[in-house]
Enzyme design. Structure first.
Site, mmCIF file in Angstrom:
data_model
loop_
_atom_site.group_PDB
_atom_site.id
_atom_site.type_symbol
_atom_site.label_atom_id
_atom_site.label_comp_id
_atom_site.label_asym_id
_atom_site.label_seq_id
_atom_site.Cartn_x
_atom_site.Cartn_y
_atom_site.Cartn_z
ATOM 1 N N ARG A 15 0.810 -1.225 0.000
ATOM 2 C CA ARG A 15 0.000 0.000 0.000
ATOM 3 C C ARG A 15 0.841 1.272 0.000
ATOM 4 O O ARG A 15 0.335 2.351 -0.256
ATOM 5 C CB ARG A 15 -0.967 -0.029 1.204
ATOM 6 C CG ARG A 15 -2.034 -1.090 1.099
ATOM 7 C CD ARG A 15 -2.764 -1.315 2.421
ATOM 8 N NE ARG A 15 -2.023 -2.195 3.330
ATOM 9 C CZ ARG A 15 -2.453 -2.575 4.533
ATOM 10 N NH1 ARG A 15 -3.610 -2.118 4.989
ATOM 11 N NH2 ARG A 15 -1.739 -3.378 5.294
ATOM 12 N N THR A 78 1.310 -12.460 9.821
ATOM 13 C CA THR A 78 2.094 -12.066 11.007
ATOM 14 C C THR A 78 2.360 -13.254 11.942
ATOM 15 O O THR A 78 3.412 -13.312 12.588
ATOM 16 C CB THR A 78 1.372 -10.949 11.790
ATOM 17 O OG1 THR A 78 0.003 -11.321 11.977
ATOM 18 C CG2 THR A 78 1.409 -9.629 11.037
ATOM 19 N N ASN A 227 0.528 2.094 7.014
ATOM 20 C CA ASN A 227 0.357 1.158 5.900
ATOM 21 C C ASN A 227 0.489 1.844 4.551
ATOM 22 O O ASN A 227 0.745 1.196 3.541
ATOM 23 C CB ASN A 227 -1.012 0.483 5.996
ATOM 24 C CG ASN A 227 -1.107 -0.380 7.245
ATOM 25 O OD1 ASN A 227 -0.159 -1.078 7.598
ATOM 26 N ND2 ASN A 227 -2.230 -0.309 7.925
ATOM 27 N N ASN A 376 40.426 39.232 7.997
ATOM 28 C CA ASN A 376 39.294 39.826 7.281
ATOM 29 C C ASN A 376 39.377 39.422 5.819
ATOM 30 O O ASN A 376 40.396 39.677 5.163
ATOM 31 C CB ASN A 376 39.332 41.346 7.408
ATOM 32 C CG ASN A 376 38.057 41.959 6.854
ATOM 33 O OD1 ASN A 376 37.067 42.096 7.550
ATOM 34 N ND2 ASN A 376 38.066 42.286 5.571
HETATM 35 C C1 UD1 Z 1 -1.761 -5.831 12.006
HETATM 36 C C2 UD1 Z 1 -2.668 -6.640 12.931
HETATM 37 C C3 UD1 Z 1 -3.884 -5.784 13.321
HETATM 38 C C4 UD1 Z 1 -3.403 -4.527 13.978
HETATM 39 C C5 UD1 Z 1 -2.415 -3.762 13.098
HETATM 40 C C6 UD1 Z 1 -1.793 -2.645 13.876
HETATM 41 C C7 UD1 Z 1 -2.458 -8.981 12.270
HETATM 42 C C8 UD1 Z 1 -3.089 -10.106 11.573
HETATM 43 N N1 UD1 Z 1 -3.114 -7.839 12.258
HETATM 44 O O1 UD1 Z 1 -2.517 -5.562 10.813
HETATM 45 O O2 UD1 Z 1 -4.689 -6.524 14.214
HETATM 46 O O3 UD1 Z 1 -4.505 -3.690 14.275
HETATM 47 O O4 UD1 Z 1 -1.346 -4.645 12.666
HETATM 48 O O5 UD1 Z 1 -0.967 -1.838 13.053
HETATM 49 O O6 UD1 Z 1 -1.398 -9.162 12.859
HETATM 50 N N2 UD1 Z 1 4.706 -8.840 8.451
HETATM 51 C C9 UD1 Z 1 5.687 -9.798 8.308
HETATM 52 N N3 UD1 Z 1 5.390 -10.958 7.664
HETATM 53 C C10 UD1 Z 1 4.159 -11.223 7.177
HETATM 54 C C11 UD1 Z 1 3.153 -10.237 7.319
HETATM 55 C C12 UD1 Z 1 3.453 -9.069 7.960
HETATM 56 O O7 UD1 Z 1 6.813 -9.603 8.768
HETATM 57 O O8 UD1 Z 1 3.981 -12.311 6.617
HETATM 58 C C13 UD1 Z 1 5.038 -7.570 9.133
HETATM 59 C C14 UD1 Z 1 4.877 -6.351 8.260
HETATM 60 O O9 UD1 Z 1 6.110 -6.030 7.643
HETATM 61 C C15 UD1 Z 1 4.462 -5.283 9.246
HETATM 62 C C16 UD1 Z 1 3.777 -6.058 10.362
HETATM 63 O O10 UD1 Z 1 4.127 -7.401 10.188
HETATM 64 O O11 UD1 Z 1 5.572 -4.588 9.784
HETATM 65 C C17 UD1 Z 1 2.261 -5.901 10.326
HETATM 66 O O12 UD1 Z 1 1.781 -6.367 9.081
HETATM 67 P P1 UD1 Z 1 0.631 -5.590 8.305
HETATM 68 O O13 UD1 Z 1 0.379 -6.334 7.047
HETATM 69 O O14 UD1 Z 1 0.943 -4.165 8.221
HETATM 70 O O15 UD1 Z 1 -0.582 -5.845 9.302
HETATM 71 P P2 UD1 Z 1 -1.899 -4.964 9.452
HETATM 72 O O16 UD1 Z 1 -2.828 -5.319 8.365
HETATM 73 O O17 UD1 Z 1 -1.558 -3.548 9.633
HETATM 74 CA CA CA Z 2 0.304 -2.416 9.546
#
Ligand code: UD1
Ligand code: CA
Length: 461
Positions: A15, A78, A227, A376
């Site tokens: 995004r 995550t 994001n 100067n």
């Molecule tokens: C996540 C949370 C959400 C929370 C939000 C807060 C989950 C499922 N959801 O959503 O509940 O409100 O953060 O900001 O956890 N990442 C990895 N590997 C992966 C996927 C993600 O390392 O396979 C890392 C991303 O780089 C990022 C972080 O995890 O730094 C969060 O991932 P992101 O996809 O931004 O989660 P959100 O949709 O924001």
């Molecule tokens: Ca996030």
């Protein structure tokens, strides 16, 4: 019992629509993942593990040996990300904090409170939550009638009722390490995203009768997850406000804090006044009783007490106390000024030392030079340091006077107390206390101005 910090930083950040991996985007001059890691460093955790995937090499290079790294080859969510640390961490007895690399505003104090609460309640997991006006996009905190947390439900999985919940998951948690890994073994990807969600660990632990606690952050900006670029600008604004407020509390005056941009590591002394349009970047340090701005840009620059700088750009420069700079000066890397130096308008300094009390007041270039005390340098005088192939040095001794519009063709040395007459082009050294004049002798032709005018008028006809 050990305290472990895990930072999730493997996502690409689609995004963001960027060539740069999301967690490497800067907030107030420092990458988001660096902010998060700095928080863990201040907290003094025993182990710091960063999960890398997209842009792994770039993230590792940025963070160097500040953490252990675990590679997540495919970004399956995550929960999957944390699972990659299983081999490394599952046997540890203790507490594990999990943070997202895209949550740069989290404060160390809040993490410390989170841990204290977690330990006090002996919870299996404690979630850092926040109550926000626009919860869209965040996981929602679901509580039962007794106000206990029962689950986190992601935006895409929310019922219309759950979508109305304003308490959100910050993505920052404290876990009993053993229980975290046991629950992680049970998560599936049966959800709207088809990902292994860390948030599912909460419902799993709960269903096993474990205690889940929610710790609400007093300042909701700490939970801000970046994001996209809109979130990035919000984080920047919130961090800027935090940084500027801290300086004000420490005794710095801001004429308008909304128009001053100070990066995280900048230090400013008491009773310094900052005018609008000022950018203070990198490892910049400013002393007390200075007046900085309007429209000043300092990068990695050290400014001692009592210095005035306006409408100027300084990079990797050092300014001695009680000096004045500007308006419209440009000090490039290696500019080192003593005490009480005056650098005036349209002056450029590069890789040059200027001694105490010396003045370069207008329209000069001083590069690759060592200038003594109380020198100067007149209007328009320049060092001619570059012959198209090499840079050469100019040395100017204490108390020397360099007249206006002098060219000092380097390498050249002007001795202590020497006097260089205005308009000279100096190609040879000038010994101490000598006077040097190096310009065409003038001849006047009496009354010839009128003769010339008549001649030229004649031609026009
Ligand atoms: C996540 C949370 C959400 C929370 C939000 C807060 C989950 C499922 N959801 O959503 O509940 O409100 O953060 O900001 O956890 N990442 C990895 N590997 C992966 C996927 C993600 O390392 O396979 C890392 C991303 O780089 C990022 C972080 O995890 O730094 C969060 O991932 P992101 O996809 O931004 O989660 P959100 O949709 O924001
Ligand atoms: Ca996030």
């Amino acid at each position: 019992m050990s305290l472990i910090g895990i930072v999730l930083a493997a996502g690409k950040g689609k995004r963001m629509k960027s060539k740069l991996y999301k967690v490497l985007h800067s907030v107030c001059g420092k990458s988001m993942v660096d902010h998060v890691l700095s928080g863990l460093e201040t907290l003094k955790v025993d182990r710091k593990v960063v999960i890398v995937g997209h842009g792994a090499e770039a993230v590792k290079e940025k963070l160097g040996n500040r953490a252990e790294f675990v590679f997540q080859a495919e970004q399956l969510g995550t929960g999957h990300a944390v699972l990659q640390t299983k081999e490394l961490l599952q046997s540890e007895e203790g507490t594990t904090i999990v943070l997202c690399g895209d949550t740069p505003l989290i404060r160390t104090e809040t993490l410390a409170d989170l841990i204290v609460n977690h330990n006090k309640l002996q919870a299996a997991a404690t979630i850092l939550t926040a109550v926000i006006d626009q919860p869209f996009g965040y996981g929602r905190i679901v509580r039962n009638e007794s106000n206990e947390v029962t689950a986190i439900v992601e935006q895409k999985d929310c019922t219309s009722e759950q979508a109305l919940i304003h308490e959100i998951n910050s993505g920052i948690y404290c876990f009993n390490n053993k229980k975290l890994f046991s629950a992680l073994g049970k998560i599936t990807n049966e959800n709207a995203q088809q990902e292994y969600l860390l948030t599912d660990v909460i419902a799993i632990l709960r269903s096993e009768g474990e205690l889940i606690a929610g710790h609400i952050a007093g300042d909701f900006t700490e939970a801000l997850g970046v994001n996209d670029r809109v979130g990035l600008a919000e984080a920047e604004a919130a961090m800027r406000k935090r940084i500027n407020t801290a300086h004000m509390i420490n005794g710095v005056t801001f004429i308008n804090p909304d128009n001053v941009y100070i990066e995280s590591d900048v230090v400013i002394g008491e009773d310094t006044i900052i005018y609008p349009g000022t950018f203070l970047r990198g490892n910049t340090t400013i002393g007390s009783d200075c007046v900085i701005g309007p429209d000043v840009n300092l990068t990695d620059t050290t400014v001692e007490d009592g210095v005035l700088i306006k409408y100027s750009v300084l990079t990797q420069a050092t300014i001695g106390r009680d000096s004045t700079i500007g308006p419209f000066a440009y000090l490039r890397p290696g500019s080192v000024l003593g005490k009480g130096v005056k650098i005036g308008d349209f002056v450029e300094i590069k890789n040059a030392t200027i001694g105490d009390g010396s003045k370069v007041s207008h329209l000069s270039y001083v590069g690759d030079a060592t200038v003594g005390l109380d020198v100067n340098i007149g209007c328009g005088a320049i060092t001619v340091n570059y012959d198209g192939f090499n840079k050469h040095k100019t040395l100017i001794g204490d108390g020397a006077f360099v007249g206006s519009n002098v060219n000092l063709i380097a390498p050249v040395q002007i001795g202590d107390g020497a006097y260089v007459v205005a308009g000279s082009t100096i190609t040879q050294d000038v010994p101490s206390n000598d006077l040097a004049i190096a310009r065409e002798r003038q001849s006047n032709k009496p009354g010839y101005a009128q003769v010339l005018r008549e001649k030229l008028n004649e031609k026009k006809k």
